[in-house]
Design a protein around this motif. Structure first.
Motif, PDB file in Angstrom:
ATOM      1  N   VAL A 176       1.590 119.158 -44.399  1.00 55.38           N
ATOM      2  CA  VAL A 176       2.902 118.475 -44.415  1.00 55.38           C
ATOM      3  C   VAL A 176       2.603 117.162 -45.109  1.00 55.38           C
ATOM      4  N   SER A 177       3.388 116.844 -46.014  1.00 56.85           N
ATOM      5  CA  SER A 177       2.923 115.677 -46.842  1.00 56.85           C
ATOM      6  C   SER A 177       4.289 114.720 -47.009  1.00 56.85           C
ATOM      7  N   ILE A 178       4.092 113.449 -46.792  1.00 59.11           N
ATOM      8  CA  ILE A 178       5.127 112.308 -46.656  1.00 59.11           C
ATOM      9  C   ILE A 178       4.945 111.367 -47.963  1.00 59.11           C
ATOM     10  N   SER A 179       5.942 110.958 -48.266  1.00 62.20           N
ATOM     11  CA  SER A 179       6.093 110.209 -49.664  1.00 62.20           C
ATOM     12  C   SER A 179       6.702 108.735 -49.133  1.00 62.20           C
ATOM     13  N   LEU A 180       5.861 107.981 -49.373  1.00 60.17           N
ATOM     14  CA  LEU A 180       6.718 106.333 -49.218  1.00 60.17           C
ATOM     15  C   LEU A 180       6.073 105.475 -50.447  1.00 60.17           C
ATOM     16  N   GLY A 181       7.217 104.481 -50.828  1.00 60.72           N
ATOM     17  CA  GLY A 181       7.127 103.735 -52.012  1.00 60.72           C
ATOM     18  C   GLY A 181       7.811 104.335 -53.233  1.00 60.72           C
ATOM     19  N   ASP A 182       7.242 103.874 -54.212  1.00 60.26           N
ATOM     20  CA  ASP A 182       7.646 104.400 -55.622  1.00 60.26           C
ATOM     21  C   ASP A 182       7.573 105.826 -55.724  1.00 60.26           C
ATOM     22  N   SER A 183       8.597 106.230 -56.463  1.00 61.20           N
ATOM     23  CA  SER A 183       9.017 107.959 -56.691  1.00 61.20           C
ATOM     24  C   SER A 183       7.838 108.539 -57.510  1.00 61.20           C
ATOM     25  N   CYS A 184       7.742 109.694 -57.446  1.00 61.50           N
ATOM     26  CA  CYS A 184       6.984 110.448 -58.289  1.00 61.50           C
ATOM     27  C   CYS A 184       7.491 111.734 -59.059  1.00 61.50           C
ATOM     28  N   ASN A 202       8.234 100.723 -59.777  1.00 65.81           N
ATOM     29  CA  ASN A 202       9.399  99.713 -59.368  1.00 65.81           C
ATOM     30  C   ASN A 202      10.533 100.604 -59.154  1.00 65.81           C
ATOM     31  N   THR A 203      10.415 101.579 -58.570  1.00 68.23           N
ATOM     32  CA  THR A 203      11.657 102.421 -58.020  1.00 68.23           C
ATOM     33  C   THR A 203      11.902 102.231 -56.433  1.00 68.23           C
ATOM     34  N   SER A 204      10.998 101.623 -55.730  1.00 71.03           N
ATOM     35  CA  SER A 204      11.190 101.303 -54.424  1.00 71.03           C
ATOM     36  C   SER A 204      10.786  99.990 -54.100  1.00 71.03           C
ATOM     37  N   THR A 205      11.440  99.260 -53.074  1.00 73.14           N
ATOM     38  CA  THR A 205      11.146  98.080 -52.523  1.00 73.14           C
ATOM     39  C   THR A 205      10.314  98.154 -51.081  1.00 73.14           C
ATOM     40  N   LEU A 206       9.872  99.149 -50.649  1.00 63.69           N
ATOM     41  CA  LEU A 206       9.103  99.482 -49.344  1.00 63.69           C
ATOM     42  C   LEU A 206       7.992  98.920 -49.741  1.00 63.69           C
ATOM     43  N   LEU A 207       7.092  99.063 -50.482  1.00 64.84           N
ATOM     44  CA  LEU A 207       5.722  98.526 -50.620  1.00 64.84           C
ATOM     45  C   LEU A 207       5.742  97.223 -51.361  1.00 64.84           C
ATOM     46  N   LYS A 208       5.298  96.083 -50.710  1.00 62.34           N
ATOM     47  CA  LYS A 208       5.523  94.817 -51.237  1.00 62.34           C
ATOM     48  C   LYS A 208       5.013  94.504 -52.759  1.00 62.34           C
ATOM     49  N   ASN A 209       3.870  95.197 -52.881  1.00 60.64           N
ATOM     50  CA  ASN A 209       3.029  95.287 -54.355  1.00 60.64           C
ATOM     51  C   ASN A 209       3.302  96.478 -55.021  1.00 60.64           C
ATOM     52  N   GLY A 210       4.548  97.386 -54.546  1.00 53.72           N
ATOM     53  CA  GLY A 210       4.536  98.321 -55.331  1.00 53.72           C
ATOM     54  C   GLY A 210       3.449  99.583 -55.323  1.00 53.72           C
ATOM     55  N   GLY A 211       3.524 100.720 -56.142  1.00 53.38           N
ATOM     56  CA  GLY A 211       2.857 101.820 -55.776  1.00 53.38           C
ATOM     57  C   GLY A 211       3.593 102.904 -54.943  1.00 53.38           C
ATOM     58  N   ARG A 212       2.500 104.045 -54.797  1.00 47.11           N
ATOM     59  CA  ARG A 212       3.039 105.086 -53.765  1.00 47.11           C
ATOM     60  C   ARG A 212       2.075 105.266 -52.858  1.00 47.11           C
ATOM     61  N   LEU A 213       2.613 105.661 -51.777  1.00 47.57           N
ATOM     62  CA  LEU A 213       1.653 106.092 -50.657  1.00 47.57           C
ATOM     63  C   LEU A 213       1.889 107.501 -50.287  1.00 47.57           C
ATOM     64  N   ASN A 214       1.067 108.528 -50.111  1.00 48.83           N
ATOM     65  CA  ASN A 214       1.487 109.696 -49.898  1.00 48.83           C
ATOM     66  C   ASN A 214       0.440 110.231 -48.712  1.00 48.83           C
ATOM     67  N   LEU A 215       0.689 110.853 -47.552  1.00 46.38           N
ATOM     68  CA  LEU A 215       0.369 111.172 -46.521  1.00 46.38           C
ATOM     69  C   LEU A 215       0.510 112.538 -46.134  1.00 46.38           C
ATOM     70  N   THR A 216      -0.865 113.454 -46.239  1.00 45.54           N
ATOM     71  CA  THR A 216      -0.916 114.793 -45.962  1.00 45.54           C
ATOM     72  C   THR A 216      -1.578 115.171 -44.761  1.00 45.54           C
ATOM     73  N   LEU A 217      -0.793 115.845 -43.819  1.00 47.11           N
ATOM     74  CA  LEU A 217      -1.342 115.984 -42.513  1.00 47.11           C
ATOM     75  C   LEU A 217      -1.739 117.659 -42.692  1.00 47.11           C
ATOM     76  N   ARG A 218      -3.018 117.567 -42.137  1.00 53.63           N
ATOM     77  CA  ARG A 218      -3.812 118.929 -42.315  1.00 53.63           C
ATOM     78  C   ARG A 218      -4.194 119.408 -40.918  1.00 53.63           C
ATOM     79  N   ARG A 219      -4.367 120.768 -40.695  1.00 54.27           N
ATOM     80  CA  ARG A 219      -5.148 121.646 -39.764  1.00 54.27           C
ATOM     81  C   ARG A 219      -6.348 121.892 -40.118  1.00 54.27           C
ATOM     82  N   VAL A 220      -7.342 121.556 -39.837  1.00 55.20           N
ATOM     83  CA  VAL A 220      -8.682 121.939 -40.628  1.00 55.20           C
ATOM     84  C   VAL A 220      -9.490 123.019 -39.769  1.00 55.20           C
ATOM     85  N   ASN A 221      -9.448 122.972 -38.436  1.00 53.74           N
ATOM     86  CA  ASN A 221     -10.159 124.100 -37.803  1.00 53.74           C
ATOM     87  C   ASN A 221      -9.244 125.187 -37.385  1.00 53.74           C
ATOM     88  N   PRO A 222      -9.361 126.466 -37.393  1.00 47.51           N
ATOM     89  CA  PRO A 222      -8.584 127.531 -36.954  1.00 47.51           C
ATOM     90  C   PRO A 222      -8.198 127.483 -35.358  1.00 47.51           C
TER      91      PRO A 222
END
Ligand SMILES: O=C(O)CCC(=O)C(=O)O
Ligand SMILES: [Fe+2]
Length: 203
Positions: free
Chosen positions: A132-140, A183-203
């Motif tokens: 599961v991947s979540i995007s925050l800040g500038d678009s990509c 500069n496509t988002s005002t969410l992060l004060k200094n710009g840029g993009r954050l991506n968070l990926t949630l992963r299950r590692v062990n079966p």
């Protein structure tokens, strides 16, 4: 209409602005405890353009000597990763389709010129549970294809608050980030993009 590969789900605007702001606060707390570091490609030691950290019981790391892996400690501080913020667990429960809990959340920070080459997420021992991947800040510009390298791909924009789920037949889809739109988002004060990926590692 853009047709996504089977098992790849794009949920535009999953998080409204207040939820995005709350999540950024949680990520800031993670980064204060577990600073962003510069990951290196296996063997060559070439630095990646994204900066990374993790939260959860395990984190994804890479360096020249030991390559891609999951480990319980931050590679620079040696400390355990901070716990997963509750909000990430909520998002996971809402979209992953899994009863398991994620062990890892990889945090990627992209400055204006960062990118991520096409790859599969396959360092997990569990290759069935969705990523599961979540995007925050500038678009990509995000690109996704099938399970084999060199196959057909589709590209689309990911905006702040969007969620992407790679599940089922899409779990091993090749994917990457071709470019950031500064500069496509005002969410992060200094710009840029954050991506968070949630992963299950062990079966
Ligand atoms: O930044 C993104 O949207 C994708 C990140 C990714 O594919 C990864 O961390 O494995
Ligand atoms: Fe990935």
């Amino acid at each position: 209409m853009l047709v996504l590969p089977k098992g790849v789900r794009h949920i535009p605007g999953f998080l409204n602005r207040p939820r995005q702001e709350k999540l950024v606060e949680a990520v800031r707390a993670v980064v204060a405890e577990a600073p962003l570091y510069v990951p290196e490609m296996p063997k060559t030691g070439k630095p990646m353009s994204v900066r990374m950290t993790n939260c959860g019981s395990l984190g994804w790391v890479t360096d020249r000597e030991r390559g891609y892996r999951y480990q319980a400690e931050h590679p620079v501080t040696g400390r355990p990763w901070p716990p997963l913020p509750d909000m990430l667990l909520e998002i996971w429960r809402a979209v992953s389709g899994s009863d398991k809990t994620p062990e890892a959340c990889l945090v990627n920070f992209y400055s204006a010129d960062a990118r991520m080459g096409l790859h599969q997420d396959r360092d997990e021992r569990d290759l069935e549970t969705a990523v599961v991947s979540i995007s925050l800040g500038d678009s990509c510009l995000f690109r996704v294809g099938g399970k084999t390298r060199g196959g057909q791909t589709v590209s689309f924009r990911l905006e702040s608050g969007d969620v992407v789920v790679l599940g089922g037949e899409g779990r091993l889809a090749f994917h990457g980030v071709d470019r950031i739109y500064p500069n496509t988002s005002t969410l992060l004060k200094n710009g840029g993009r954050l991506n968070l990926t949630l992963r299950r590692v062990n079966p």
